[in-house]
Design an enzyme around this catalytic site. Structure first.
Site, PDB file in Angstrom:
ATOM      1  N   LYS A  52       0.843  -1.197   0.000  1.00 19.29           N
ATOM      2  CA  LYS A  52       0.000   0.000   0.000  1.00 19.29           C
ATOM      3  C   LYS A  52       0.883   1.254   0.000  1.00 19.29           C
ATOM      4  CE  LYS A  52      -3.775  -2.552   1.985  1.00 19.29           C
ATOM      5  NZ  LYS A  52      -4.439  -3.081   3.169  1.00 19.29           N
ATOM      6  N   GLN A  96      -4.795  -1.918   9.296  1.00 14.31           N
ATOM      7  CA  GLN A  96      -4.585  -3.228   8.669  1.00 14.31           C
ATOM      8  C   GLN A  96      -5.187  -4.347   9.520  1.00 14.31           C
ATOM      9  OE1 GLN A  96      -3.188  -3.795   5.525  1.00 14.31           O
ATOM     10  NE2 GLN A  96      -4.041  -5.816   5.934  1.00 14.31           N
ATOM     11  N   ASP A 119     -11.413   2.297   3.403  1.00 12.89           N
ATOM     12  CA  ASP A 119     -11.767   0.889   3.210  1.00 12.89           C
ATOM     13  C   ASP A 119     -13.277   0.725   2.998  1.00 12.89           C
ATOM     14  OD1 ASP A 119      -9.680  -0.920   3.157  1.00 12.89           O
ATOM     15  OD2 ASP A 119      -9.390  -0.896   5.336  1.00 12.89           O
TER      16      ASP A 119
END
Ligand code: NAP
Length: 286
Positions: A52, A96, A119
């Site tokens: 990422k 994460q 997200d």
């Protein structure tokens, strides 16, 4: 013989578009910024976080990594989220997954400012997706839609079967196919006649987490087959939920694992970071 859908190539195209948008925003004095939070030292999570960060660098997005020890308390993690929510340099926050067991992942997500929830896991954004009025799309399902679009196959009016009903893949996937006017069936572990239902699919999306679970007899000839799974086969080699070699001669288009859905997830995350920067600067998201 099916056409292999090249997820890497489609992802590169999307990242190039994102880089152009980032450059245009920077020309207006806006630098999209993303914070990635990693708790503990799960090796797979470290790889995802690194990928990422690399994608941020590639597209010109400013990124910060916050690495916390595995014994971090809930209060400490929520305090970091609050700090990042208030930080004007940061437009997107990504925590994460998976978190160490003593931390409440759901609570953490609910503390992220919905405008920074790149997200799209926050209940507010999940609700927006349900009503079809969204700024962020969950990265993996949004990536799948782009892959289907890349084939030129219309979703509208097609029978779409989604195998898997998780909150991060299956459910939002079904909703996005529905928003694209597909006729959608969702299957799960209690579904009866799974093979029969899968064989009705013009577009089959599989997110089960079981290596080579979908076999050739479960696929309608000419179907578009999208494999979200990231599993290990009997030799420890990375593979998907679809038995690629067996299904490939039956399908019209098929994604490989690796190199299919995986690269798209990160590209769509970059897209969401740009949308977040626009929203927070009062610009419209197209
Ligand atoms: P998950 O939360 O474990 O959900 C799995 C789903 O599969 C559940 O809904 C489950 O049904 C269903 N299922 C399990 N066994 C089944 C069976 N025998 N028949 C029909 N359905 C069955 O998994 P997930 O997070 O959605 O992830 C799925 C896969 O995608 C994993 O391999 C994961 O690593 C991969 N993934 C990849 C990406 C990417 O970027 N490429 C992103 C996310 C996930 P129940 O609900 O009834 O239990």
């Amino acid at each position: 013989m099916a056409v292999r859908i090249d997820g890497k190539a489609v992802a590169e195209k999307i990242k190039a578009q994102v880089a152009e948008e980032v450059a245009a925003l920077k020309a207006q004095g806006i630098c999209p910024g993303m914070a990635v939070v990693l708790v503990g030292d799960d090796p797979a999570s470290k790889i995802y976080v690194n990928n990422k960060k690399k994608a941020c660098a590639q597209t010109g997005i400013y990124s910060e990594e916050h690495v916390l020890p595995a014994e971090t308390t809930q209060e400490e993690l929520l305090a970091l989220i609050a700090k990042l929510n208030a930080d004007e340099k940061i437009h997107g926050i990504l925590v994460q997954s998976p978190l160490p067991k003593h931390l409440d992942e759901k609570l953490v997500v609910e503390h992220i400012d919905p405008n920074k929830d790149v997200d799209a896991f926050h209940a507010y954004n999940v609700g927006k997706i349900m009503i079809g009025d969204f700024a962020f799309l969950p990265c993996t399902p949004a990536g799948v839609i782009e892959l289907i679009r890349s084939t030129g196959v219309e979703i509208s009016g097609k029978n779409c079967v989604v195998v898997g009903r998780s909150n991060i893949v299956g459910k939002p996937m079904a909703m996005l196919l529905l928003h694209n006017n597909g006729t959608v069936t969702i299957c799960h572990s209690k579904t009866k006649n799974l093979a029969e239902i899968c064989r009705t699919a013009d577009i089959l999306v599989v997110a089960v987490g079981k290596a080579k679970f979908i076999t050739a007899d479960m696929v309608k000839p000419g179907a578009v087959v999208i494999d979200v799974g990231m599993d290990r086969d009997e030799n420890g080699k990375l593979c998907g939920d679809v038995d690629y070699d067996a299904v490939e001669p039956v399908a019209s288009y098929i994604t490989p694992v690796p190199g299919g859905v995986g690269p798209m997830t990160i590209a769509m995350l970059m897209k969401n970071a740009v949308s977040a920067a626009k929203i927070q600067n009062g610009l419209s998201v197209n």
